[in-house]
Design a protein around this motif. Structure first.
Motif, PDB file in Angstrom:
ATOM      1  N   ALA A  60       0.836  -1.203   0.000  1.00 31.96           N
ATOM      2  CA  ALA A  60       0.000   0.000   0.000  1.00 31.96           C
ATOM      3  C   ALA A  60       0.869   1.250   0.000  1.00 31.96           C
ATOM      4  O   ALA A  60       1.977   1.261   0.552  1.00 31.96           O
ATOM      5  N   VAL A  61       0.348   2.305  -0.627  1.00 31.94           N
ATOM      6  CA  VAL A  61       1.026   3.598  -0.644  1.00 31.94           C
ATOM      7  C   VAL A  61       0.022   4.669  -0.224  1.00 31.94           C
ATOM      8  O   VAL A  61      -1.047   4.797  -0.823  1.00 31.94           O
ATOM      9  N   LEU A  62       0.367   5.397   0.823  1.00 35.49           N
ATOM     10  CA  LEU A  62      -0.488   6.464   1.351  1.00 35.49           C
ATOM     11  C   LEU A  62       0.296   7.760   1.259  1.00 35.49           C
ATOM     12  O   LEU A  62       1.103   8.080   2.133  1.00 35.49           O
ATOM     13  N   ASP A  63       0.070   8.500   0.183  1.00 37.82           N
ATOM     14  CA  ASP A  63       0.951   9.617  -0.103  1.00 37.82           C
ATOM     15  C   ASP A  63       0.212  10.629  -0.977  1.00 37.82           C
ATOM     16  O   ASP A  63      -0.553  10.236  -1.861  1.00 37.82           O
ATOM     17  N   PRO A  64       0.441  11.933  -0.725  1.00 35.16           N
ATOM     18  CA  PRO A  64      -0.094  12.927  -1.660  1.00 35.16           C
ATOM     19  C   PRO A  64       0.715  12.882  -2.953  1.00 35.16           C
ATOM     20  O   PRO A  64       1.455  11.932  -3.184  1.00 35.16           O
ATOM     21  N   THR A  66       3.566  13.374  -4.345  1.00 41.21           N
ATOM     22  CA  THR A  66       4.996  13.652  -4.210  1.00 41.21           C
ATOM     23  C   THR A  66       5.806  12.671  -5.047  1.00 41.21           C
ATOM     24  O   THR A  66       5.280  11.682  -5.568  1.00 41.21           O
ATOM     25  N   HIS A  67       7.115  12.933  -5.138  1.00 44.46           N
ATOM     26  CA  HIS A  67       7.989  12.026  -5.895  1.00 44.46           C
ATOM     27  C   HIS A  67       8.041  10.653  -5.245  1.00 44.46           C
ATOM     28  O   HIS A  67       8.289   9.648  -5.931  1.00 44.46           O
ATOM     29  N   TYR A  68       7.773  10.566  -3.938  1.00 47.86           N
ATOM     30  CA  TYR A  68       7.779   9.265  -3.270  1.00 47.86           C
ATOM     31  C   TYR A  68       6.677   8.356  -3.817  1.00 47.86           C
ATOM     32  O   TYR A  68       6.848   7.140  -3.908  1.00 47.86           O
ATOM     33  N   GLN A  69       5.543   8.937  -4.157  1.00 52.56           N
ATOM     34  CA  GLN A  69       4.450   8.136  -4.729  1.00 52.56           C
ATOM     35  C   GLN A  69       4.869   7.540  -6.066  1.00 52.56           C
ATOM     36  O   GLN A  69       4.639   6.349  -6.336  1.00 52.56           O
ATOM     37  N   LEU A  70       5.486   8.335  -6.928  1.00 52.15           N
ATOM     38  CA  LEU A  70       5.932   7.842  -8.230  1.00 52.15           C
ATOM     39  C   LEU A  70       7.013   6.780  -8.082  1.00 52.15           C
ATOM     40  O   LEU A  70       6.965   5.722  -8.723  1.00 52.15           O
ATOM     41  N   GLU A  71       7.987   7.037  -7.214  1.00 49.41           N
ATOM     42  CA  GLU A  71       9.073   6.074  -7.005  1.00 49.41           C
ATOM     43  C   GLU A  71       8.544   4.786  -6.393  1.00 49.41           C
ATOM     44  O   GLU A  71       8.979   3.685  -6.761  1.00 49.41           O
ATOM     45  N   SER A  72       7.596   4.916  -5.478  1.00 48.84           N
ATOM     46  CA  SER A  72       7.022   3.735  -4.834  1.00 48.84           C
ATOM     47  C   SER A  72       6.277   2.877  -5.836  1.00 48.84           C
ATOM     48  O   SER A  72       6.396   1.642  -5.836  1.00 48.84           O
ATOM     49  N   ALA A 104      -2.506  -6.126   2.610  1.00 53.11           N
ATOM     50  CA  ALA A 104      -1.238  -5.439   2.332  1.00 53.11           C
ATOM     51  C   ALA A 104      -0.140  -5.897   3.287  1.00 53.11           C
ATOM     52  O   ALA A 104      -0.301  -5.841   4.505  1.00 53.11           O
ATOM     53  N   LYS A 105       0.989  -6.328   2.733  1.00 54.50           N
ATOM     54  CA  LYS A 105       2.111  -6.790   3.540  1.00 54.50           C
ATOM     55  C   LYS A 105       2.999  -5.632   3.977  1.00 54.50           C
ATOM     56  O   LYS A 105       3.704  -5.709   4.983  1.00 54.50           O
ATOM     57  N   ALA A 106       2.963  -4.535   3.218  1.00 54.82           N
ATOM     58  CA  ALA A 106       3.785  -3.365   3.530  1.00 54.82           C
ATOM     59  C   ALA A 106       3.002  -2.108   3.206  1.00 54.82           C
ATOM     60  O   ALA A 106       2.059  -2.132   2.404  1.00 54.82           O
ATOM     61  N   ILE A 107       3.404  -1.009   3.846  1.00 58.81           N
ATOM     62  CA  ILE A 107       2.821   0.294   3.523  1.00 58.81           C
ATOM     63  C   ILE A 107       3.920   1.333   3.496  1.00 58.81           C
ATOM     64  O   ILE A 107       4.824   1.330   4.344  1.00 58.81           O
ATOM     65  N   ILE A 108       3.871   2.205   2.498  1.00 58.92           N
ATOM     66  CA  ILE A 108       4.757   3.355   2.392  1.00 58.92           C
ATOM     67  C   ILE A 108       3.871   4.580   2.563  1.00 58.92           C
ATOM     68  O   ILE A 108       3.006   4.854   1.731  1.00 58.92           O
ATOM     69  N   ALA A 109       4.037   5.305   3.673  1.00 61.48           N
ATOM     70  CA  ALA A 109       3.122   6.382   4.032  1.00 61.48           C
ATOM     71  C   ALA A 109       3.869   7.695   4.222  1.00 61.48           C
ATOM     72  O   ALA A 109       4.928   7.732   4.854  1.00 61.48           O
ATOM     73  N   ASP A 110       3.300   8.752   3.691  1.00 63.41           N
ATOM     74  CA  ASP A 110       3.822  10.086   3.947  1.00 63.41           C
ATOM     75  C   ASP A 110       3.685  10.394   5.435  1.00 63.41           C
ATOM     76  O   ASP A 110       2.712   9.996   6.088  1.00 63.41           O
ATOM     77  N   SER A 111       4.652  11.124   5.975  1.00 63.65           N
ATOM     78  CA  SER A 111       4.660  11.388   7.411  1.00 63.65           C
ATOM     79  C   SER A 111       3.417  12.154   7.875  1.00 63.65           C
ATOM     80  O   SER A 111       3.013  12.035   9.034  1.00 63.65           O
ATOM     81  N   GLU A 112       2.817  12.916   6.973  1.00 62.47           N
ATOM     82  CA  GLU A 112       1.626  13.679   7.336  1.00 62.47           C
ATOM     83  C   GLU A 112       0.436  12.772   7.623  1.00 62.47           C
ATOM     84  O   GLU A 112      -0.484  13.153   8.337  1.00 62.47           O
ATOM     85  N   TYR A 113       0.461  11.560   7.073  1.00 59.44           N
ATOM     86  CA  TYR A 113      -0.681  10.657   7.198  1.00 59.44           C
ATOM     87  C   TYR A 113      -0.375   9.384   7.980  1.00 59.44           C
ATOM     88  O   TYR A 113      -1.272   8.599   8.259  1.00 59.44           O
ATOM     89  N   ALA A 114       0.892   9.174   8.339  1.00 60.74           N
ATOM     90  CA  ALA A 114       1.267   7.951   9.046  1.00 60.74           C
ATOM     91  C   ALA A 114       0.583   7.833  10.401  1.00 60.74           C
ATOM     92  O   ALA A 114       0.353   6.719  10.891  1.00 60.74           O
TER      93      ALA A 114
END
Length: 537
Positions: A60-64, A66-72, A104-114
């Protein structure tokens, strides 16, 4: 020759031919070339693989935006794992449902939403927690940049089939619990190619992200913009002043958005002396409920942008129809704005039919209403672990066609115009009333900033239209217009049985992150004391 269609091809192509070209303008001001973008994605793939993420695992990806969303996204998909982007405007309870439903086995979350994940992390199957800023997050999280900095990209890319599920996008939940829409390499690849064609995406485009990347993978733009070697300009939210600034500073040429964003930009433009474009000519695509014609006129006549309407659904990637039909719209005609707000015609390699209850196509008379059905290579594989819902969506009126639940008419040129959702049609005293028609009428009143019309229970008629109105002064306790005046306004413009007699002023309407009004919430509120949410009119 048959070569599998894989979403990994988009970044691979960009790195090969545009490696030294600027790929991403980050929200931090950092800038990344396509080679740098790809290298960061490779190192994330290495990190995830070392932690046991395998082909078919959901991440899972929880991100506005940002470049982290694209890279993820690419870091996940290069492993054959399933990219599962999440709406960042939800509650911890919502995330518990989504993470559990997807497994979901993993999540990559922006710090604003973690912090929305922390309360439910022991209730979900997720084991790996990564964020962009560990110092800004409570709990046991690993830092994205800390993990990839100095790491050599040494992951093994597995063999993948174009029929493998590669992403799960959750529906907006406007009619109940969100459903996970399974999309394969094939559906995503072909849809991105259609987006590239019909949005006329070029390698010198500069794309401004206002549309959430989580929403159907940004309508496929995480693939299309990347694959064409164009430039991504990232954002952390929607702010009118910032949008206009970036358009000028970055010479933006293209953006996609919800109609509410265009309304917001129009209001800001009226109050400020602002430049609306840089060195590049601007074009914009809107989707969702079509904006009022006055908004389209402002966009084209005042901003100088070229407008087109898109129609789609999460299940279809989303592209079903587009008003980007230059030969069917006379730019000098008085009705050009009315035509541009229509949902348009089907894209290439897509069949769209508007059918009656028997599955028979309705005439192109711009009067007969039917449900929109679609089939094409961009349509979903099905709903994640919901076979019954999948079967229903593809079989109710015609086997093998996706049933959208949207009701529309078709003009003589085949251009769609949505009249309502099946669940939003108002049946009052046996008469069908389009809530969209009533909303369009009320939008014409200068004291109405936003409006949603739903069926409300009526002892006499079974159902009757009720309007929830956001007044132009944003003060529901002291609006600049009365309910009786709005009733009179609709009476002057509509048939008697369509008149809105019930009006409630509110400070805001419940919406999804993409600006869709969640009428389901309003209906639940209005029908709370009734045995069912369907009137007997």
């Amino acid at each position: 020759m048959e070569v599998p269609l894989l979403v990994t091809d988009f970044l691979d192509r960009a790195r090969k031919y545009y490696g030294d070209e600027e790929a991403i303008v980050a929200t931090s001001g950092e800038r990344f070339t396509y080679e740098e973008f790809g290298n960061r994605a490779d190192r994330l793939s290495t990190v995830l693989q070392e932690r046991g993420i395998e082909k078919g695992d959901r991440v899972a990806v929880l991100d506005p935006n940002t470049h982290y969303q694209l890279e993820s996204a690419y870091g996940i998909m290069q492993l054959g794992a399933i990219h599962t982007p999440l709406n960042y405007r939800l509650t911890p309870e919502d995330y518990e449902y989504l993470l559990s439903d997807s497994g979901a086995k993993a999540i990559i979350a922006d710090s604003e939403y973690a912090d929305k994940i922390e309360p439910i992390r022991d209730e979900v199957p997720t084991e790996i927690f990564i964020t962009n800023d560990v110092d800004d997050v409570d709990g046991d999280w690993e830092g994205f940049d800390d993990l990839i900095d100095g790491l050599e990209p040494e992951y093994d890319r597995p063999e993948m089939s174009e029929d493998d599920v590669i992403t799960i996008n959750y529906t907006s939940g406007t009619t109940g619990d969100p459903k996970g829409v399974m999309r394969t390499h094939r559906t995503e690849s072909l849809h991105a190619q259609l987006v590239t064609i019909h949005h006329e995406i070029r390698d010198d485009d500069v794309y401004l992200w206002t549309l959430p990347m989580f929403h159907v993978n940004g309508w496929g733009h995480i693939y299309a913009i990347t694959g064409m070697g164009a430039k991504h300009v990232c954002t952390r939210g929607v702010d009118a002043a910032e949008i206009f600034r970036q358009i000028v500073d970055e010479d933006v040429s293209f953006l996609c958005c919800a109609p509410t964003v265009l309304s917001m930009l129009g209001e800001y433009y009226e109050e400020h002396d602002v430049q609306t474009d840089g060195d590049n000519p601007m074009r914009v695509t809107a989707a969702g409920a079509a904006p009022p014609e006055a908004v389209i006129e402002t966009v084209e006549e005042e901003f100088g942008w070229h407008f087109r309407q898109l129609y789609g659904a999460t299940e279809t990637g989303p592209l079903i129809g587009t008003s980007a039909t230059r030969r069917l719209i006379d730019e000098d005609s008085d009705d050009r704005f009315a035509l541009k707000k229509r949902q348009g015609i089907a894209p290439l390699a897509t069949e769209v039919a508007v059918v009656d209850e028997d599955g028979t196509e309705v005439p192109w008379d711009d009067e007969t209403i039917g449900e929109i059905l679609v089939r094409g290579n961009q349509v979903m594989e099905g709903y994640w672990e919901k076979p019954d819902a999948t079967e229903e969506a593809f079989t109710e009126k015609r086997d093998g066609w996706f049933h959208t639940g949207d009701l529309a008419v078709v003009n003589e040129d085949g251009m769609l115009s949505i009249q309502d959702r099946e669940k939003d049609i108002i049946i009052s005293g046996g008469e069908n009333i389009s809530s969209i028609e009533l909303e369009d009428t009320l939008f014409d009143h200068p004291a109405v900033s936003d409006v949603a019309v739903i069926p409300a229970p009526s002892d006499q008629w079974g159902e009757t239209p009720k309007a929830f109105v956001v007044p132009s002064n944003e003060n529901p306790d002291d609006p600049p217009v009365s309910a009786d005046e709005l009733t009179a306004f609709t009476r002057e413009r509509l048939a008697g049985y369509k008149v809105v007699h019930r009006v409630e002023f509110v400070d805001e309407l419940p919406t999804t992150a993409t600006g869709k009004i969640q009428k389901y919430e309003l209906r639940e509120q209005e029908w709370d004391d009734e045995e069912s949410m369907v009137g007997q009119g």
